[in-house]
Design a protein around this motif. Structure first.
Motif, PDB file in Angstrom:
ATOM      1  N   TYR A  56      -6.697  -4.677  -9.514  1.00  0.00           N
ATOM      2  CA  TYR A  56      -6.533  -3.741  -8.267  1.00  0.00           C
ATOM      3  C   TYR A  56      -4.897  -3.464  -8.110  1.00  0.00           C
ATOM      4  O   TYR A  56      -4.245  -4.544  -8.590  1.00  0.00           O
ATOM      5  CB  TYR A  56      -7.136  -4.209  -7.062  1.00  0.00           C
ATOM      6  CG  TYR A  56      -6.818  -5.508  -6.606  1.00  0.00           C
ATOM      7  CD1 TYR A  56      -7.128  -6.642  -7.084  1.00  0.00           C
ATOM      8  CD2 TYR A  56      -5.704  -5.710  -5.715  1.00  0.00           C
ATOM      9  CE1 TYR A  56      -6.632  -7.873  -6.844  1.00  0.00           C
ATOM     10  CE2 TYR A  56      -5.394  -7.054  -5.247  1.00  0.00           C
ATOM     11  CZ  TYR A  56      -5.925  -8.115  -5.840  1.00  0.00           C
ATOM     12  OH  TYR A  56      -5.344  -9.123  -5.409  1.00  0.00           O
ATOM     13  N   ILE A  57      -4.657  -2.556  -7.216  1.00  0.00           N
ATOM     14  CA  ILE A  57      -3.344  -2.483  -7.010  1.00  0.00           C
ATOM     15  C   ILE A  57      -2.868  -1.940  -5.469  1.00  0.00           C
ATOM     16  O   ILE A  57      -3.922  -1.290  -5.133  1.00  0.00           O
ATOM     17  CB  ILE A  57      -2.553  -1.538  -8.032  1.00  0.00           C
ATOM     18  CG1 ILE A  57      -1.047  -1.485  -7.912  1.00  0.00           C
ATOM     19  CG2 ILE A  57      -3.038  -0.039  -7.788  1.00  0.00           C
ATOM     20  CD1 ILE A  57      -0.331  -0.598  -8.890  1.00  0.00           C
ATOM     21  N   PHE A  58      -1.903  -2.491  -4.863  1.00  0.00           N
ATOM     22  CA  PHE A  58      -1.753  -2.056  -3.602  1.00  0.00           C
ATOM     23  C   PHE A  58      -0.838  -0.621  -3.568  1.00  0.00           C
ATOM     24  O   PHE A  58      -0.206  -0.625  -4.544  1.00  0.00           O
ATOM     25  CB  PHE A  58      -0.959  -3.061  -2.755  1.00  0.00           C
ATOM     26  CG  PHE A  58      -0.708  -3.029  -1.485  1.00  0.00           C
ATOM     27  CD1 PHE A  58       0.508  -3.218  -0.806  1.00  0.00           C
ATOM     28  CD2 PHE A  58      -1.735  -2.650  -0.429  1.00  0.00           C
ATOM     29  CE1 PHE A  58       0.586  -3.079   0.608  1.00  0.00           C
ATOM     30  CE2 PHE A  58      -1.566  -2.165   0.691  1.00  0.00           C
ATOM     31  CZ  PHE A  58      -0.362  -2.566   1.347  1.00  0.00           C
ATOM     32  N   SER A  59      -0.871   0.139  -2.741  1.00  0.00           N
ATOM     33  CA  SER A  59      -0.458   1.460  -2.662  1.00  0.00           C
ATOM     34  C   SER A  59       1.074   1.356  -2.842  1.00  0.00           C
ATOM     35  O   SER A  59       1.667   2.407  -2.978  1.00  0.00           O
ATOM     36  CB  SER A  59      -1.018   2.131  -1.661  1.00  0.00           C
ATOM     37  OG  SER A  59      -0.671   1.814  -0.269  1.00  0.00           O
ATOM     38  N   ASN A  60       1.662   0.025  -2.359  1.00  0.00           N
ATOM     39  CA  ASN A  60       3.121   0.276  -2.293  1.00  0.00           C
ATOM     40  C   ASN A  60       3.920  -0.276  -3.650  1.00  0.00           C
ATOM     41  O   ASN A  60       4.952  -0.357  -3.776  1.00  0.00           O
ATOM     42  CB  ASN A  60       3.778  -0.374  -1.289  1.00  0.00           C
ATOM     43  CG  ASN A  60       3.437  -1.824  -1.368  1.00  0.00           C
ATOM     44  OD1 ASN A  60       2.918  -2.453  -2.027  1.00  0.00           O
ATOM     45  ND2 ASN A  60       3.885  -2.744  -0.370  1.00  0.00           N
ATOM     46  N   MET A  61       2.810  -0.361  -4.607  1.00  0.00           N
ATOM     47  CA  MET A  61       3.111  -0.899  -5.985  1.00  0.00           C
ATOM     48  C   MET A  61       3.156   0.270  -7.049  1.00  0.00           C
ATOM     49  O   MET A  61       2.447   1.291  -6.608  1.00  0.00           O
ATOM     50  CB  MET A  61       2.389  -1.903  -6.468  1.00  0.00           C
ATOM     51  CG  MET A  61       2.267  -3.219  -5.621  1.00  0.00           C
ATOM     52  SD  MET A  61       1.017  -4.335  -6.245  1.00  0.00           S
ATOM     53  CE  MET A  61       1.774  -4.877  -7.657  1.00  0.00           C
ATOM     54  N   ASP A  62       3.891   0.360  -8.067  1.00  0.00           N
ATOM     55  CA  ASP A  62       4.149   1.643  -8.976  1.00  0.00           C
ATOM     56  C   ASP A  62       3.020   1.003  -9.953  1.00  0.00           C
ATOM     57  O   ASP A  62       2.719   1.809 -10.931  1.00  0.00           O
ATOM     58  CB  ASP A  62       5.269   1.608  -9.434  1.00  0.00           C
ATOM     59  CG  ASP A  62       6.207   2.450  -8.213  1.00  0.00           C
ATOM     60  OD1 ASP A  62       7.538   1.920  -8.409  1.00  0.00           O
ATOM     61  OD2 ASP A  62       5.638   2.985  -7.478  1.00  0.00           O
ATOM     62  N   LEU A 106       0.656   3.661 -10.919  1.00  0.00           N
ATOM     63  CA  LEU A 106       0.337   4.347  -9.783  1.00  0.00           C
ATOM     64  C   LEU A 106       1.345   5.325  -9.462  1.00  0.00           C
ATOM     65  O   LEU A 106       2.343   4.708  -9.409  1.00  0.00           O
ATOM     66  CB  LEU A 106      -0.069   3.242  -8.602  1.00  0.00           C
ATOM     67  CG  LEU A 106      -0.429   3.867  -7.076  1.00  0.00           C
ATOM     68  CD1 LEU A 106      -1.441   5.193  -7.086  1.00  0.00           C
ATOM     69  CD2 LEU A 106      -0.573   2.922  -6.108  1.00  0.00           C
ATOM     70  N   ASN A 107       1.179   6.612  -9.318  1.00  0.00           N
ATOM     71  CA  ASN A 107       1.922   7.367  -9.040  1.00  0.00           C
ATOM     72  C   ASN A 107       1.450   8.126  -7.736  1.00  0.00           C
ATOM     73  O   ASN A 107       0.531   9.040  -7.543  1.00  0.00           O
ATOM     74  CB  ASN A 107       2.279   8.827  -9.934  1.00  0.00           C
ATOM     75  CG  ASN A 107       3.270   9.582  -9.694  1.00  0.00           C
ATOM     76  OD1 ASN A 107       3.224  10.177  -8.352  1.00  0.00           O
ATOM     77  ND2 ASN A 107       3.909  10.304 -10.497  1.00  0.00           N
TER      78      ASN A 107
END
Lengths: 114, 112
Positions: free
Chosen positions: B48-54, B65-66
């Motif tokens: 999973y990735i947090f939305s403030n990470m790329d 994540l863009n």
């Protein structure tokens, strides 16, 4: 992580009957959810199971058809009532861990309604 | 509203890299997830990735994540036959551990 078990793993039921699915987690969790996965489809959220209060249902799902219990922080049940063949699906419970961001799923209950 | 979309199918040769793409519409997404579902099995959380990470890398898996384009991808390096499965991306909005909205799933077939 969390270890989640579901009972039964699968069942074949007759039209008009009801089935109760159990979900047990190995640790206390605040957030617990029930999803449906129709054949060949993605997952759709049925409801959020709230401990000590009524479940919160998503659009298109109602309590009379899918009553949910959440008596404590490790257990929940979902009942599929007055079943029809359209209810044939995999039903999955999931939990969101209180201490982190992960969400884990149970193995699912494969329901076939004849 | 919430809408998550994925391509239906991806075929890849064993040993190559796989890239699975996902787009979402809700800019309020806070966490984005990748799950794997093998035939007859439940959902396995891959990453999973947090939305403030790329970007996030975990062994053979790389998540990009863009946020501007609302585009998420999962790259699997050195794809193996055991990677054949359906891959779902999902988003949650708000607090961690909140309910998920799933994409339709991408069926990945790894050919020897």
């Amino acid at each position: 992580s969390a270890v989640i078990s579901q009972k039964p793993s699968r069942d074949i039921c007759q039209r008009g009957t009801s089935l109760t699915i159990q979900c047990q987690v190995d640790s206390q969790v605040t957030m617990m959810f029930w999803y449906r996965q129709q054949p060949g489809q993605s997952l759709t959220l049925i409801a959020t199971a709230n401990q000590g209060s009524e479940a919160t249902y998503e659009s298109g799902f109602v309590i009379d058809k899918f009553p949910i219990s959440r008596p404590n922080l490790t257990f929940s049940t979902l009942t599929v009532s007055n079943m029809s063949p359209e209810d044939s699906s995999i039903y999955l419970c999931s939990v969101g861990l209180d201490r982190g961001y992960e969400q884990y799923f149970g193995p699912g209950t494969r329901l076939t309604v004849t | 509203g919430e809408d998550v979309e994925q391509s239906l199918f991806l075929s890849v040769r064993e040993g190559d890299s796989s890239v699975i793409n996902c787009t979402y519409t809700d800019s309020s997404s806070t966490y984005l997830y990748w799950y794997k579902q093998e035939p007859g099995a439940g959902l396995q959380l891959l990453t999973y990735i947090f939305s403030n990470m790329d970007m996030k890398q975990d062994q053979r898996l790389t998540v990009l994540l863009n946020k501007k384009d609302k585009h998420l991808s999962l790259r699997i390096a050195d794809t193996q036959t055991g990677d054949s499965a359906i891959y779902f991306c999902a988003e949650s909005i708000g607090a961690a551990g909140n309910k998920l909205t799933f994409g339709g799933g991408t069926r990945v077939l790894v050919k020897p």
